[in-house]
Design a protein around this motif. Structure first.
Motif, PDB file in Angstrom:
ATOM      1  N   HIS A  47      10.774  -1.472   5.767  1.00  0.00           N
ATOM      2  CA  HIS A  47      12.076  -1.022   4.600  1.00  0.00           C
ATOM      3  C   HIS A  47      11.322  -0.384   3.634  1.00  0.00           C
ATOM      4  CE1 HIS A  47      14.909  -3.439   6.941  1.00  0.00           C
ATOM      5  NE2 HIS A  47      13.865  -4.346   6.963  1.00  0.00           N
ATOM      6  N   ARG A  48      10.384   0.587   3.750  1.00  0.00           N
ATOM      7  CA  ARG A  48       9.657   1.292   2.848  1.00  0.00           C
ATOM      8  C   ARG A  48       9.543   2.749   3.081  1.00  0.00           C
ATOM      9  NH1 ARG A  48       9.996  -2.780   0.616  1.00  0.00           N
ATOM     10  NH2 ARG A  48       8.831  -3.974  -1.014  1.00  0.00           N
ATOM     11  N   ALA A  49       9.481   3.686   2.199  1.00  0.00           N
ATOM     12  CA  ALA A  49       9.111   5.097   2.440  1.00  0.00           C
ATOM     13  C   ALA A  49       7.959   5.434   3.259  1.00  0.00           C
ATOM     14  CB  ALA A  49       9.307   6.101   1.238  1.00  0.00           C
ATOM     15  N   PRO A  50       7.765   6.037   4.422  1.00  0.00           N
ATOM     16  CA  PRO A  50       6.572   6.576   4.689  1.00  0.00           C
ATOM     17  C   PRO A  50       5.381   7.198   3.847  1.00  0.00           C
ATOM     18  CG  PRO A  50       8.339   7.518   6.146  1.00  0.00           C
ATOM     19  CD  PRO A  50       9.054   7.138   4.889  1.00  0.00           C
ATOM     20  N   SER A  51       5.870   7.819   2.725  1.00  0.00           N
ATOM     21  CA  SER A  51       4.822   8.341   1.767  1.00  0.00           C
ATOM     22  C   SER A  51       4.246   7.060   1.052  1.00  0.00           C
ATOM     23  CB  SER A  51       5.722   9.047   0.671  1.00  0.00           C
ATOM     24  OG  SER A  51       6.696   8.587   0.026  1.00  0.00           O
ATOM     25  N   GLN A  52       4.914   6.002   0.771  1.00  0.00           N
ATOM     26  CA  GLN A  52       4.537   4.762   0.002  1.00  0.00           C
ATOM     27  C   GLN A  52       3.568   4.159   1.022  1.00  0.00           C
ATOM     28  OE1 GLN A  52       7.580   2.031  -1.347  1.00  0.00           O
ATOM     29  NE2 GLN A  52       5.988   0.615  -1.952  1.00  0.00           N
ATOM     30  N   LEU A  53       3.680   4.085   2.270  1.00  0.00           N
ATOM     31  CA  LEU A  53       2.828   3.399   3.258  1.00  0.00           C
ATOM     32  C   LEU A  53       1.578   4.249   3.349  1.00  0.00           C
ATOM     33  CD1 LEU A  53       2.964   1.009   4.995  1.00  0.00           C
ATOM     34  CD2 LEU A  53       5.117   1.312   3.770  1.00  0.00           C
ATOM     35  N   SER A  54       1.715   5.522   3.416  1.00  0.00           N
ATOM     36  CA  SER A  54       0.724   6.700   3.418  1.00  0.00           C
ATOM     37  C   SER A  54      -0.289   6.501   2.085  1.00  0.00           C
ATOM     38  CB  SER A  54       1.056   7.895   3.419  1.00  0.00           C
ATOM     39  OG  SER A  54      -0.097   8.789   3.468  1.00  0.00           O
ATOM     40  N   MET A  55       0.253   6.228   1.165  1.00  0.00           N
ATOM     41  CA  MET A  55      -0.564   5.690  -0.198  1.00  0.00           C
ATOM     42  C   MET A  55      -1.402   4.660  -0.032  1.00  0.00           C
ATOM     43  SD  MET A  55       1.753   7.065  -3.219  1.00  0.00           S
ATOM     44  CE  MET A  55       0.698   6.887  -4.621  1.00  0.00           C
ATOM     45  N   ILE A  56      -0.663   3.565   0.452  1.00  0.00           N
ATOM     46  CA  ILE A  56      -1.474   2.347   0.670  1.00  0.00           C
ATOM     47  C   ILE A  56      -2.519   2.501   1.675  1.00  0.00           C
ATOM     48  CG2 ILE A  56      -1.158   0.056   1.683  1.00  0.00           C
ATOM     49  CD1 ILE A  56       1.836   0.043   0.546  1.00  0.00           C
ATOM     50  N   GLU A  57      -2.365   3.216   2.773  1.00  0.00           N
ATOM     51  CA  GLU A  57      -3.184   3.206   3.938  1.00  0.00           C
ATOM     52  C   GLU A  57      -4.428   4.103   3.397  1.00  0.00           C
ATOM     53  OE1 GLU A  57      -2.163   4.887   7.720  1.00  0.00           O
ATOM     54  OE2 GLU A  57      -0.945   2.879   8.106  1.00  0.00           O
ATOM     55  N   ASN A  58      -4.351   4.922   2.477  1.00  0.00           N
ATOM     56  CA  ASN A  58      -5.360   5.736   1.694  1.00  0.00           C
ATOM     57  C   ASN A  58      -6.039   5.139   0.774  1.00  0.00           C
ATOM     58  OD1 ASN A  58      -5.103   7.933   3.423  1.00  0.00           O
ATOM     59  ND2 ASN A  58      -3.371   8.845   2.385  1.00  0.00           N
ATOM     60  N   GLY A  59      -5.372   3.849   0.321  1.00  0.00           N
ATOM     61  CA  GLY A  59      -6.161   2.975  -0.774  1.00  0.00           C
ATOM     62  C   GLY A  59      -5.810   3.643  -2.233  1.00  0.00           C
ATOM     63  N   ARG A  60      -4.691   4.474  -2.306  1.00  0.00           N
ATOM     64  CA  ARG A  60      -4.185   5.084  -3.764  1.00  0.00           C
ATOM     65  C   ARG A  60      -3.328   4.088  -4.273  1.00  0.00           C
ATOM     66  NH1 ARG A  60      -4.578   9.621  -0.668  1.00  0.00           N
ATOM     67  NH2 ARG A  60      -6.095  11.080  -1.225  1.00  0.00           N
ATOM     68  N   ARG A  61      -2.828   2.844  -3.711  1.00  0.00           N
ATOM     69  CA  ARG A  61      -1.680   2.037  -4.250  1.00  0.00           C
ATOM     70  C   ARG A  61      -2.114   0.500  -3.575  1.00  0.00           C
ATOM     71  NH1 ARG A  61       4.473   3.152  -4.200  1.00  0.00           N
ATOM     72  NH2 ARG A  61       3.628   4.543  -5.801  1.00  0.00           N
ATOM     73  N   GLU A  62      -2.166  -0.267  -4.295  1.00  0.00           N
ATOM     74  CA  GLU A  62      -2.566  -1.678  -3.917  1.00  0.00           C
ATOM     75  C   GLU A  62      -1.038  -2.322  -3.676  1.00  0.00           C
ATOM     76  OE1 GLU A  62      -5.191  -5.530  -5.267  1.00  0.00           O
ATOM     77  OE2 GLU A  62      -5.232  -3.886  -6.327  1.00  0.00           O
ATOM     78  N   PRO A  63      -0.786  -2.987  -2.458  1.00  0.00           N
ATOM     79  CA  PRO A  63       0.431  -3.419  -2.216  1.00  0.00           C
ATOM     80  C   PRO A  63       0.447  -4.753  -2.742  1.00  0.00           C
ATOM     81  CG  PRO A  63      -1.015  -3.669  -0.102  1.00  0.00           C
ATOM     82  CD  PRO A  63      -1.879  -2.826  -1.251  1.00  0.00           C
ATOM     83  N   LYS A  64       1.530  -5.410  -3.035  1.00  0.00           N
ATOM     84  CA  LYS A  64       1.787  -6.669  -3.282  1.00  0.00           C
ATOM     85  C   LYS A  64       1.866  -7.591  -2.212  1.00  0.00           C
ATOM     86  CE  LYS A  64       4.902  -5.321  -7.437  1.00  0.00           C
ATOM     87  NZ  LYS A  64       6.278  -5.467  -7.902  1.00  0.00           N
ATOM     88  N   LEU A  65       1.731  -8.817  -2.449  1.00  0.00           N
ATOM     89  CA  LEU A  65       1.500  -9.990  -1.576  1.00  0.00           C
ATOM     90  C   LEU A  65       2.832 -10.026  -0.426  1.00  0.00           C
ATOM     91  CD1 LEU A  65      -0.235 -12.223  -0.479  1.00  0.00           C
ATOM     92  CD2 LEU A  65       1.186 -13.680  -2.032  1.00  0.00           C
ATOM     93  N   THR A  66       3.922  -9.797  -1.011  1.00  0.00           N
ATOM     94  CA  THR A  66       5.389  -9.899  -0.245  1.00  0.00           C
ATOM     95  C   THR A  66       5.307  -8.432   0.938  1.00  0.00           C
ATOM     96  OG1 THR A  66       6.467  -8.695  -2.154  1.00  0.00           O
ATOM     97  CG2 THR A  66       6.488 -11.230  -1.733  1.00  0.00           C
ATOM     98  N   LEU A  67       4.757  -7.280   0.464  1.00  0.00           N
ATOM     99  CA  LEU A  67       4.887  -6.424   1.123  1.00  0.00           C
ATOM    100  C   LEU A  67       3.743  -6.510   2.305  1.00  0.00           C
ATOM    101  CD1 LEU A  67       5.568  -3.501   2.157  1.00  0.00           C
ATOM    102  CD2 LEU A  67       4.267  -2.786   0.380  1.00  0.00           C
TER     103      LEU A  67
END
Length: 492
Positions: A47-67
């Protein structure tokens, strides 16, 4: 990491240092592609936007524990699997290395803006870019390690030492805390106490016959082992080598990135070693009593703490101005006449080059540091007054032998401060006019006239004067030799 990941359940906090956003992101991508799942499918599952997941995979955003937990479930994996310290595949490892390189000095200095590393970028291209970056950094380090850079670093460090009267309170505190930790009662530091300090810091001592020739010691930080040459037990002071090796660990030194940093680390190491061998709390009253008796002596300081004359002379310069109110200078001169170490805060006029560097200059023949080589009596200290263009100075000097030849070690003060020292009644006198060419850098006119056109010496130039400083983080150390040594001696 300083995020919600610090308190995740079921994962050892000690592993935090092994993971970062880039590694987590690449592991998520690796697991997703292995399961044949698109980015859009994973995004929908959590339940997240693909752009948000893309930033996580590229290391530009650190995911929270729940995610992260949700992503792990969607991938049929576990939170531990996403955060494990196992290595990634080659491609992911190369991408992470290049991402980090793009944020570093080299790429920024070349004006290369960070770019997205897409799937279409060949793996060989990633390898080539990383290889080029490594070579550029090597060449940059090589250019930095030139004699001119070394002289500039020496000048800057000497100015700092003069500003602080060669006294560094933070290093004194480090020594005091460490000696308290091993219950050192004062007086000479025994070899057993040096071993106790090593044990306190988590190291065992190992004396080996095959220590790499370019090193004095090698610390195996991984296994808590400190290797020293077995020849130390029969030659030299084993305490000094142990303490010098441990000092870098005590001070938290990192691999130096410049010659200036390397030099500063070496000075700090020698200072802390001296502060451990001759503790401030015990040495200052000793010197204050000697001053009251007008009987200060470097030899007495040496004998009281069972150290070398050079160590005693160095340590005296740390304490003399701060605690005794006596400006002082120190010289170490090779038998060839070249100045190798120097310190002054008493306005003595040392020879310098155009950069202000003293190390590497020829010491005046009339100074105590040169005259002492011609003295037959090597048992007693040599004292001399020297009249210079900057006033009269009194010095005490000795000659010590080393693998690099004989060196003189001298400590000097202005004439007005001579009253506090033994040896002030010496009849030895010299006159130095090194600031003018006719002092000793030019032969007497009669000799010059007779021989200038009739002689041709073949110069014996040390290799170190012809070459730049050795390259690498630790100048002169063969790192391959060191690594092979550690591999051979590591506990199995």
């Amino acid at each position: 990491m300083t995020t919600s990941l610090d308190h995740r359940a079921g994962v050892d906090l000690a592993d935090d240092e092994e993971v970062d956003p880039l590694t987590i992101g690449r592991r998520i991508r690796q697991l997703r592609t292995a399961r044949g799942m698109t980015l859009e499918e994973l995004a929908a599952a959590v339940h997240r936007a693909p752009s948000q997941l893309s930033m996580i995979e590229n290391g530009r955003r650190e995911p929270k524990l729940t995610l992260l937990r949700g992503i792990a479930r969607a991938l049929g994996s576990t939170l531990d699997a996403l955060l494990e310290s196992e290595p990634l595949d080659e491609r992911a490892t190369l991408e992470i290395a290049l991402e980090r390189a793009m944020k570093g000095q080299t790429f920024q200095a070349l004006g290369i803006a960070p770019f997205r590393i897409g799937k279409t970028v060949p793996t060989d291209a990633l390898k080539a870019m990383l290889a080029l970056q490594t070579e550029i950094e090597r060449l940059r380090d090589e250019r930095a390690a030139t004699p001119e850079e070394a002289r500039r670093a020496n000048v800057a460090l000497r100015r700092l030492m003069r500003t602080q009267n060669n006294y560094f309170p933070e290093l004194e505190e480090q020594a005091r805390s460490l000696l308290d930790a091993v219950d050192h009662p004062g007086g000479p530091l025994t070899q057993r106490t040096a071993s106790d300090i090593a044990a306190h810091l988590g190291f065992t001592l190992h004396y080996v016959p095959d220590l790499p020739q370019t090193t004095r010691s090698v610390a195996d930080i991984k296994n808590g082992r400190l290797y020293l040459s077995s020849r130390l037990t029969t030659k030299g002071d084993p305490r000094t080598s142990v303490l010098q090796a441990l000092s870098s660990r005590i001070l938290g030194h990192r691999e130096p990135t410049s010659y200036a940093e390397f030099l500063r680390q070496r000075v700090e190491t020698n200072y802390l070693t001296g502060a451990l061998l001759i503790p401030e709390a015990h040495a200052v009253p000793f010197l204050e009593d000697a001053k009251k008796d007008r009987a200060i002596s470097i030899e007495d300081l040496r004998d009281a703490y069972s150290v070398s004359y050079e160590t005693a002379a160095h340590r005296f310069t740390n304490l003399a101005t701060r605690h005794l109110g006596i400006p002082v200078h120190f010289l170490k001169v090779h038998e060839s006449g070249v100045i190798t170490k120097v310190y002054e805060n008493d306005d003595v006029n040392f020879p310098t080059d155009r950069l202000g560097a003293i190390e590497g200059q020829m010491c005046c023949r009339k100074w105590t540091s040169r005259v002492v080589f011609d003295v037959d009596d090597h048992f007693n200290p040599y004292y001399q007054y020297t009249d210079t263009g900057n006033g009269t100075y009194w010095c005490t000097a000795r000659v010590e032998l080393s693998s690099e030849g004989a060196h003189s070690i001298s400590v000097g003060v202005r004439f007005d401060d001579t009253k506090w020292f033994l040896g002030r009644d010496t009849p030895n006198r010299g006159v130095s006019k090194h600031s003018v060419e006719v002092c000793c850098r030019r032969a007497p006119a009669e000799l010059e006239s007779a021989w200038r056109e009739q002689s041709w010496p073949n110069v014996r130039t040390p290799r170190t004067l012809l070459a730049t400083l050795p390259t690498g983080a630790f100048p002169g150390v063969d790192t391959t030799d060191v690594y092979e040594f550690l591999e051979a001696h590591a506990p199995r």
